[in-house]
Design a protein around this motif. Structure first.
Motif, PDB file in Angstrom:
ATOM      1  N   MET A   1     -19.455 -41.445  33.972  1.00 19.27           N
ATOM      2  CA  MET A   1     -20.310 -42.512  33.452  1.00 19.27           C
ATOM      3  C   MET A   1     -20.845 -43.251  34.671  1.00 19.27           C
ATOM      4  O   MET A   1     -20.084 -43.786  35.472  1.00 19.27           O
ATOM      5  CB  MET A   1     -19.519 -43.454  32.560  1.00 19.27           C
ATOM      6  CG  MET A   1     -20.311 -44.677  32.115  1.00 19.27           C
ATOM      7  SD  MET A   1     -19.319 -45.750  31.064  1.00 19.27           S
ATOM      8  CE  MET A   1     -20.213 -47.307  31.250  1.00 19.27           C
ATOM      9  N   LEU A   2     -22.156 -43.254  34.824  1.00 20.26           N
ATOM     10  CA  LEU A   2     -22.793 -43.885  35.975  1.00 20.26           C
ATOM     11  C   LEU A   2     -23.203 -45.315  35.629  1.00 20.26           C
ATOM     12  O   LEU A   2     -23.720 -45.572  34.537  1.00 20.26           O
ATOM     13  CB  LEU A   2     -24.034 -43.090  36.396  1.00 20.26           C
ATOM     14  CG  LEU A   2     -23.905 -41.569  36.505  1.00 20.26           C
ATOM     15  CD1 LEU A   2     -25.207 -40.961  37.019  1.00 20.26           C
ATOM     16  CD2 LEU A   2     -22.739 -41.175  37.378  1.00 20.26           C
ATOM     17  N   THR A   3     -22.994 -46.200  36.559  1.00 18.58           N
ATOM     18  CA  THR A   3     -23.386 -47.596  36.375  1.00 18.58           C
ATOM     19  C   THR A   3     -24.061 -48.094  37.641  1.00 18.58           C
ATOM     20  O   THR A   3     -23.530 -47.934  38.741  1.00 18.58           O
ATOM     21  CB  THR A   3     -22.168 -48.486  36.074  1.00 18.58           C
ATOM     22  OG1 THR A   3     -21.533 -48.042  34.875  1.00 18.58           O
ATOM     23  CG2 THR A   3     -22.582 -49.937  35.905  1.00 18.58           C
ATOM     24  N   ILE A   4     -25.242 -48.695  37.479  1.00 15.34           N
ATOM     25  CA  ILE A   4     -25.912 -49.330  38.605  1.00 15.34           C
ATOM     26  C   ILE A   4     -26.030 -50.822  38.327  1.00 15.34           C
ATOM     27  O   ILE A   4     -26.255 -51.237  37.187  1.00 15.34           O
ATOM     28  CB  ILE A   4     -27.302 -48.722  38.897  1.00 15.34           C
ATOM     29  CG1 ILE A   4     -28.166 -48.681  37.625  1.00 15.34           C
ATOM     30  CG2 ILE A   4     -27.159 -47.335  39.486  1.00 15.34           C
ATOM     31  CD1 ILE A   4     -29.592 -48.182  37.865  1.00 15.34           C
ATOM     32  N   ILE A   5     -25.855 -51.613  39.381  1.00 15.87           N
ATOM     33  CA  ILE A   5     -25.941 -53.064  39.227  1.00 15.87           C
ATOM     34  C   ILE A   5     -26.795 -53.647  40.345  1.00 15.87           C
ATOM     35  O   ILE A   5     -27.007 -53.029  41.379  1.00 15.87           O
ATOM     36  CB  ILE A   5     -24.548 -53.727  39.243  1.00 15.87           C
ATOM     37  CG1 ILE A   5     -23.925 -53.630  40.644  1.00 15.87           C
ATOM     38  CG2 ILE A   5     -23.636 -53.131  38.199  1.00 15.87           C
ATOM     39  CD1 ILE A   5     -22.653 -54.444  40.802  1.00 15.87           C
TER      40      ILE A   5
ATOM     41  N   GLU B   1     -33.842 -49.292  37.936  1.00 13.99           N
ATOM     42  CA  GLU B   1     -34.141 -48.233  36.975  1.00 13.99           C
ATOM     43  C   GLU B   1     -33.669 -46.883  37.497  1.00 13.99           C
ATOM     44  O   GLU B   1     -33.454 -46.688  38.694  1.00 13.99           O
ATOM     45  CB  GLU B   1     -35.649 -48.191  36.675  1.00 13.99           C
ATOM     46  CG  GLU B   1     -36.515 -48.022  37.897  1.00 13.99           C
ATOM     47  CD  GLU B   1     -38.001 -48.188  37.600  1.00 13.99           C
ATOM     48  OE1 GLU B   1     -38.809 -47.476  38.233  1.00 13.99           O
ATOM     49  OE2 GLU B   1     -38.348 -49.037  36.741  1.00 13.99           O
ATOM     50  N   TRP B   2     -33.503 -45.972  36.561  1.00 16.09           N
ATOM     51  CA  TRP B   2     -33.131 -44.604  36.893  1.00 16.09           C
ATOM     52  C   TRP B   2     -34.358 -43.801  37.293  1.00 16.09           C
ATOM     53  O   TRP B   2     -35.460 -44.101  36.858  1.00 16.09           O
ATOM     54  CB  TRP B   2     -32.445 -43.927  35.699  1.00 16.09           C
ATOM     55  CG  TRP B   2     -31.203 -44.602  35.231  1.00 16.09           C
ATOM     56  CD1 TRP B   2     -31.049 -45.362  34.111  1.00 16.09           C
ATOM     57  CD2 TRP B   2     -29.915 -44.571  35.865  1.00 16.09           C
ATOM     58  NE1 TRP B   2     -29.759 -45.819  33.998  1.00 16.09           N
ATOM     59  CE2 TRP B   2     -29.035 -45.343  35.066  1.00 16.09           C
ATOM     60  CE3 TRP B   2     -29.428 -43.975  37.023  1.00 16.09           C
ATOM     61  CZ2 TRP B   2     -27.695 -45.528  35.394  1.00 16.09           C
ATOM     62  CZ3 TRP B   2     -28.089 -44.149  37.354  1.00 16.09           C
ATOM     63  CH2 TRP B   2     -27.236 -44.921  36.555  1.00 16.09           C
TER      64      TRP B   2
ATOM     65  N   ARG C   1     -25.324 -44.877  32.363  1.00 18.61           N
ATOM     66  CA  ARG C   1     -25.796 -43.552  31.948  1.00 18.61           C
ATOM     67  C   ARG C   1     -24.593 -42.613  31.837  1.00 18.61           C
ATOM     68  O   ARG C   1     -23.750 -42.548  32.740  1.00 18.61           O
ATOM     69  CB  ARG C   1     -26.811 -42.995  32.942  1.00 18.61           C
ATOM     70  CG  ARG C   1     -27.184 -41.533  32.694  1.00 18.61           C
ATOM     71  CD  ARG C   1     -28.271 -41.054  33.635  1.00 18.61           C
ATOM     72  NE  ARG C   1     -29.571 -41.565  33.246  1.00 18.61           N
ATOM     73  CZ  ARG C   1     -30.720 -41.207  33.836  1.00 18.61           C
ATOM     74  NH1 ARG C   1     -30.697 -40.348  34.857  1.00 18.61           N
ATOM     75  NH2 ARG C   1     -31.866 -41.692  33.432  1.00 18.61           N
ATOM     76  N   PHE C   2     -24.533 -41.885  30.720  1.00 13.94           N
ATOM     77  CA  PHE C   2     -23.528 -40.843  30.547  1.00 13.94           C
ATOM     78  C   PHE C   2     -24.145 -39.528  30.995  1.00 13.94           C
ATOM     79  O   PHE C   2     -25.177 -39.113  30.471  1.00 13.94           O
ATOM     80  CB  PHE C   2     -23.081 -40.757  29.092  1.00 13.94           C
ATOM     81  CG  PHE C   2     -22.348 -41.982  28.619  1.00 13.94           C
ATOM     82  CD1 PHE C   2     -20.999 -42.132  28.880  1.00 13.94           C
ATOM     83  CD2 PHE C   2     -23.006 -42.977  27.927  1.00 13.94           C
ATOM     84  CE1 PHE C   2     -20.311 -43.256  28.464  1.00 13.94           C
ATOM     85  CE2 PHE C   2     -22.340 -44.108  27.492  1.00 13.94           C
ATOM     86  CZ  PHE C   2     -20.987 -44.249  27.764  1.00 13.94           C
ATOM     87  N   GLN C   3     -23.511 -38.884  31.968  1.00 14.33           N
ATOM     88  CA  GLN C   3     -24.086 -37.710  32.596  1.00 14.33           C
ATOM     89  C   GLN C   3     -23.548 -36.413  31.990  1.00 14.33           C
ATOM     90  O   GLN C   3     -22.340 -36.226  31.876  1.00 14.33           O
ATOM     91  CB  GLN C   3     -23.780 -37.739  34.103  1.00 14.33           C
ATOM     92  CG  GLN C   3     -24.546 -36.727  34.908  1.00 14.33           C
ATOM     93  CD  GLN C   3     -26.041 -37.021  34.946  1.00 14.33           C
ATOM     94  OE1 GLN C   3     -26.447 -38.183  34.961  1.00 14.33           O
ATOM     95  NE2 GLN C   3     -26.845 -35.975  34.954  1.00 14.33           N
ATOM     96  N   ASP C   4     -24.478 -35.515  31.588  1.00 16.48           N
ATOM     97  CA  ASP C   4     -24.127 -34.165  31.129  1.00 16.48           C
ATOM     98  C   ASP C   4     -23.114 -34.180  29.991  1.00 16.48           C
ATOM     99  O   ASP C   4     -22.126 -33.433  30.006  1.00 16.48           O
ATOM    100  CB  ASP C   4     -23.570 -33.337  32.296  1.00 16.48           C
ATOM    101  CG  ASP C   4     -24.588 -33.144  33.403  1.00 16.48           C
ATOM    102  OD1 ASP C   4     -25.784 -33.095  33.091  1.00 16.48           O
ATOM    103  OD2 ASP C   4     -24.182 -33.047  34.572  1.00 16.48           O
ATOM    104  N   CYS C   5     -23.372 -35.013  28.993  1.00 12.53           N
ATOM    105  CA  CYS C   5     -22.454 -35.117  27.849  1.00 12.53           C
ATOM    106  C   CYS C   5     -22.998 -34.364  26.632  1.00 12.53           C
ATOM    107  O   CYS C   5     -22.439 -33.350  26.227  1.00 12.53           O
ATOM    108  CB  CYS C   5     -22.209 -36.579  27.503  1.00 12.53           C
ATOM    109  SG  CYS C   5     -21.238 -37.461  28.742  1.00 12.53           S
TER     110      CYS C   5
END
Length: 297
Positions: free
Chosen positions: A16-20, A179-180, A103-107
């Motif tokens: 689970m990716l998190t950006i702040i 943003e991603w 963001r949940f990656q490759d789920c």
């Protein structure tokens, strides 16, 4: 020892990716956590402290802040004073987080969350995805049926994503937002082994966790704890810092120069949510899961 087990467990463990971003900064800080899937129906478990990020209201609060700020429209002197007053009212300083994105990656394909439920007392939660067309994970966790096998001295491994080695994000100066991007992230998993040292007691003196001789690394929270067969014994939750008591405060000669040395060592041990707590939580919420219970013929 864990080569085949890691191949198996990594197929249903995901980051689970998190950006702040903090107030007044254009730097985007990446973070990671871990989830793992417990069935073939798009349901995963992780730590309660991980999913709390999904409910953070900092983005809405900052949007309100910017709206008020844009309404000043006065001279520079008054603007600066009003801005300082506004910052004080919102309790903003350069350490305050004003933007969070996850963001949940490759789920799963067509990612949409149906339900998140958190355990009342333990650091445990499940995430249930819905309306997915295809699963981007393979297999699922197989939990230990007989928890009497989770004894001191048992060698186990944890898997997760402790190092936020991805760069698919940016700061949009025009929008003042993080943003991603469309860049595909590269996120290698990281295993770490150890032995069970002690059981952790929770409410009503019942076993709620397992202590491991090695620390869980930041970002491994929510990752599975498993044996050499890939059977899951629990979930990494936190790291405890045990003071060893071998404190040193003395003067020593180093390279011909007398120096004052201070050392206060700690032993860093991992703490994992116990397999029985996870199974009971899933059972109470009618979530399907699997164990290594022998099949009756």
């Amino acid at each position: 020892m864990y080569v085949e087990a890691i191949k198996t467990v990594s197929s249903f463990t995901r980051p689970m990716l998190t950006i702040i971003r903090r107030y007044g900064s254009t730097t985007v800080e990446p973070h990671c956590a871990t989830i793992f899937f417990v069935n073939e129906e798009g349901c995963a478990v992780t730590c309660k402290h991980v999913v709390l990020n999904l409910f953070a209201d900092v983005n809405d609060k900052y949007a309100e802040f910017k709206k008020e700020k844009e309404g000043f429209g006065e001279s520079a002197k008054k603007f600066n004073k009003r801005l300082r007053d506004l910052e004080k009212r919102y309790a903003y300083d350069n350490t305050t987080i004003v933007s969070i994105k996850n963001r949940f990656q490759d789920c799963v394909e067509n990612l949409e969350i149906e339900e998140i439920k958190m355990h009342e007392t333990e650091d445990l939660a499940y995430i249930k995805f819905k309306n997915w067309k295809n699963l981007h994970y393979k297999g699922h966790a197989v939990f230990l049926e007989d928890s009497n096998e989770a004894v001191s001295g048992k060698s186990l491994c944890r898997l997760g994503y402790p190092f936020a080695e991805y760069s698919n994000f940016k700061y949009n100066e025009e929008k003042d937002e993080i943003e991603w991007t469309n860049e595909a992230p590269s996120l290698p998993f990281f295993p770490i082994d150890g032995i069970i040292t002690r059981r952790v007691l929770g409410a009503k003196n019942t076993v709620s966790g397992l202590e491991m001789s090695t620390p869980g690394l930041k970002g491994q929270s929510g990752g599975p704890l498993f044996d050499c067969n890939g059977v899951v014994y629990g979930m990494q939750s936190q790291t405890m810092h045990l003071h060893l008591g071998f404190d040193i405060d003395k003067k020593m000669e180093i390279d011909g120069v007398e120096k004052k040395i201070s050392n206060h060592p700690f032993l860093h041990v991992g703490r994992c949510v116990h397999v029985d707590v996870i199974k009971q939580f899933l059972t109470e919420n009618n979530i399907k899961f699997h164990t290594n219970k022998p099949t009756k013929e």
